[in-house]
Scaffold this active site. Structure first.
Site, PDB file in Angstrom:
ATOM      1  CG  ASP A 191      -1.069  -8.699   6.796  1.00 47.36           C
ATOM      2  OD1 ASP A 191      -2.073  -8.056   6.454  1.00 47.36           O
ATOM      3  OD2 ASP A 191      -0.003  -8.702   6.136  1.00 47.36           O
ATOM      4  CB  CYS A 228      -0.896   0.009   1.237  1.00 46.29           C
ATOM      5  SG  CYS A 228      -1.866  -1.502   1.454  1.00 46.29           S
ATOM      6  CB  SER A 230      11.976 -10.032  -7.429  1.00 48.55           C
ATOM      7  OG  SER A 230      13.277  -9.563  -7.729  1.00 48.55           O
ATOM      8  N   GLY A 231      14.148 -12.375  -7.750  1.00 50.25           N
ATOM      9  CA  GLY A 231      15.372 -13.005  -7.261  1.00 50.25           C
ATOM     10  C   GLY A 231      16.342 -12.067  -6.587  1.00 50.25           C
TER      11      GLY A 231
END
Length: 616
Positions: free
Chosen positions: A104, A2, A375-376
């Site tokens: 969460d 967000c 993503s790596g």
């Protein structure tokens, strides 16, 4: 994921919260949260929170923010994901806490009510949030250990403002855009602005792995609760070389798989960026091992690279076939780059020489309908994949003796620069090695740096250079990052790569470029629990292939061509596009990087000035 912001008028003489400013700041971050928005003010208008929502966990209105605790005492605005929220929720329910949503965010509220600031040590995830305590009248802000999620603030001595973006604080109209000379110098030396500095003098970054409070008397200094250097130092104390290579690899495999499982927690599909490298390829294999049956993958392709080793597409497509993903190869042209360039600069929250690749692969992922992608980022820093892990130790051995003689390095450097190293076919950075290469921080800077300090007068006003270098305190800053200093050179380089390069450039670029397309990017290889496990396992055995632990982690092996491929990075031909020259066969060369840096600073500064004029 967000956009968050808020204002606390804590000073007795400070004006009440300007609701229009609060909303201007919020709505300048619309791309960060297109799924909803909200704001809240106290009755006396001394505190205001705002929020833009990208719904990933609990897609119902139960996850809307700002969110109030059941008791009414606490209010939160939160950006990020807490991957262990289900475990924390179960613990809290066992202690009598009741929940009204499946988010969460509510777990954060209840955990803070139960533990106060100590709650940050229980969190696993990427996060930046603010909590207002109505009873104590205290504002609490915190940021995740790696600094994956940004959090910036400005304090004028009576009013405290915070937001997910530097530009958004300025867009609100209450924060000046005057550039910070130290940030300008840092950008031209390193290619990014090192935190807690920001490009705006009035704005600071809350350092990664820290929290602070704001009361009626003002803001506290940030309190660190996590240090990458400390984790490596503690890991070295626990490390035992008696462990067999097989056991070490198995332990690494389990830690990697656990991290991937955590990063798949979502109520929407989770896709992946796929290059032809080990990091992203292995993560896709581990996603399959973690039980994800359908995986959407995206690769970038460029006409300039076709038929060269820099072309990611053919090998990425082979990996996609190996793991049975729904794969898209997205072709990007120079014309598209030129068309997107104004939007790229506008979205770039602080100047960076990188992030173009993430912009286009995020754009492609969103075109495929994804809201979350893996993503790596983080594998090279954790497992020694960069050339710095090879070059820095060698340079320190060569130059440690000259460095021990006072003023010898600087004297030789000045002589070299007077003659001109280019005349002898020597890189201008060679002068930096003579002066700085005898110690790990200095050698790392020479390896990673974009320019050397003596290059700056060609780019910036001399007064800016003098003030900027003085306030930047580059080498003192690098030593602070290494405190407490791990014993091994490998660990020291891993800390510098993680806490300087990855944090200030790769993760920051990941945030702004992904959020520009309303895409949440998750980084399983930049994870605090994985870091602790890896540090305790020690550096790679001598002679082992870099990142072997990751390469052999999936149960279905990676294609041999991926494992044996030379490292090229996730390249974009910006160098040839910007300079309108070159064959496009290489990733952005140093000359191209420097041209790009000049272009970025100029365009970014002009855009910021225009934005500030519009909002005032």
């Amino acid at each position: 994921m967000c956009g968050i912001n808020g204002i606390y008028s804590y000073g007795a003489m400070a004006a009440p919260v300007d609701e229009d400013e609060l909303l201007r700041t919020r709505d300048s971050m619309t791309a960060r949260g297109p799924d909803g928005c909200g704001h809240w003010l106290t009755n006396d208008r001394r505190v205001g929170f705002a929020h833009r929502r990208l719904a990933i966990i609990d897609l119902t209105e139960g996850g809307a923010q700002p969110m109030h605790s059941a008791s009414g005492r606490f209010v939160i605005t939160f950006n990020g994901e807490i991957y262990n929220f289900a475990t924390l929720r179960t613990e809290l329910e066992g202690k009598g806490h009741a929940f009204a949503s499946d988010s969460d965010t509510e777990v954060l509220l209840q955990l803070y009510e139960a533990m106060g600031p100590a709650m940050v040590t229980r969190l696993v995830g990427m996060f930046a949030f603010a909590i207002w305590d109505r009873r104590e009248e205290v504002l609490f802000l915190a940021r995740d250990p790696y600094g994956i999620k940004p959090l910036y603030y400005a304090d004028d001595g009576g009013t405290f403002r915070f937001a997910s973006q530097v530009k958004s604080l300025i867009a609100g109209g209450g924060v000046a855009a005057d550039p910070d000379p130290a940030a300008l110098v840092g950008f031209h030396l390193l290619g990014s602005v090192p935190e807690p500095l920001t490009i705006a003098r009035a704005v600071k970054a809350l350092p990664a792995g820290s929290w602070l409070t704001v009361k009626h008397g003002g803001a506290s200094e940030p309190t660190p609760y996590h240090s990458i250097a400390a984790v490596f130092a503690e890991g070295e104390n626990a490390y035992t070389q008696q462990q067999s290579p097989r056991d070490r690899r198995q332990a690494y495999q389990e830690a990697l798989l656990d991290s991937v499982r955590r990063h798949l927690v979502a109520d929407v599909p989770v896709g992946a960026f796929l290059s032809s490298g080990i990091d992203s390829s292995a993560l896709v294999g581990l996603m399959r091992d973690a039980g994800q049956s359908e995986i959407e993958t995206v690769t970038l392709s460029f006409a300039e690279y076709q038929g060269t080793p820099a072309d990611e597409a053919p090998l990425a497509e082979q990996v996609a076939r190996t793991y049975g993903t729904r794969h898209t190869t997205r072709v990007v042209t120079k014309a598209e780059f030129e068309a997107d360039l104004p939007a790229i600069i506008a979205a770039m929250d602080q100047p960076s020489i990188d992030g173009i690749n993430t912009w286009f692969v995020s754009k492609a992922a969103r075109e495929r309908g994804l809201k979350v992608a893996i993503s790596g980022v983080g594998g090279d820093e954790l497992m020694g994949g960069y050339p710095s892990f090879r070059d820095v130790p060698r340079w320190v051995r060569y130059f440690s003796a000259p460095a021990a003689i006072p003023f010898l390095g600087s004297t030789i450097r000045r002589g070299m620069m007077a003659v001109g190293p280019e005349r002898f076919g020597i890189s201008p950075k060679a002068a930096g090695l003579i002066e700085f290469g005898g110690k790990v921080p200095g050698a790392w800077f020479v390896r990673r740096g974009l320019r050397m300090p003596w290059d700056l007068p060609e780019l910036l006003d001399p007064d800016i250079v003098t003030e900027g270098l003085d306030r930047l305190r580059l080498f003192e800053r690098l030593r602070e990052v290494l405190d407490p200093r791990p014993a091994s050179t490998f660990s020291q380089i891993a800390v510098l790569e993680s806490a300087m390069y990855m944090r200030n450039q790769l993760l920051r670029d990941t945030d702004w470029a992904g959020m520009a397309h309303s895409l949440e990017i998750r980084t399983p290889l930049a994870d605090s629990q994985l870091l602790a496990s890896a540090a305790a396992l020690g550096p790679p055995p001598a002679g082992e292939m870099p990142k072997a632990e990751l390469a052999f982690a999936p149960s279905t092996p990676l294609p041999d061509a991926v494992i044996s491929r030379s490292k090229t990075g996730f390249a974009v031909p910006v160098g040839s596009w910007i300079r309108n020259a070159g064959d496009g066969a290489k990733a952005l060369p140093m000359a191209g990087m420097r041209d790009w840096a000049r272009h970025v600073q100029g365009a970014w500064t002009r855009g910021l000035e225009t934005s500030q004029v519009r909002t005032r």
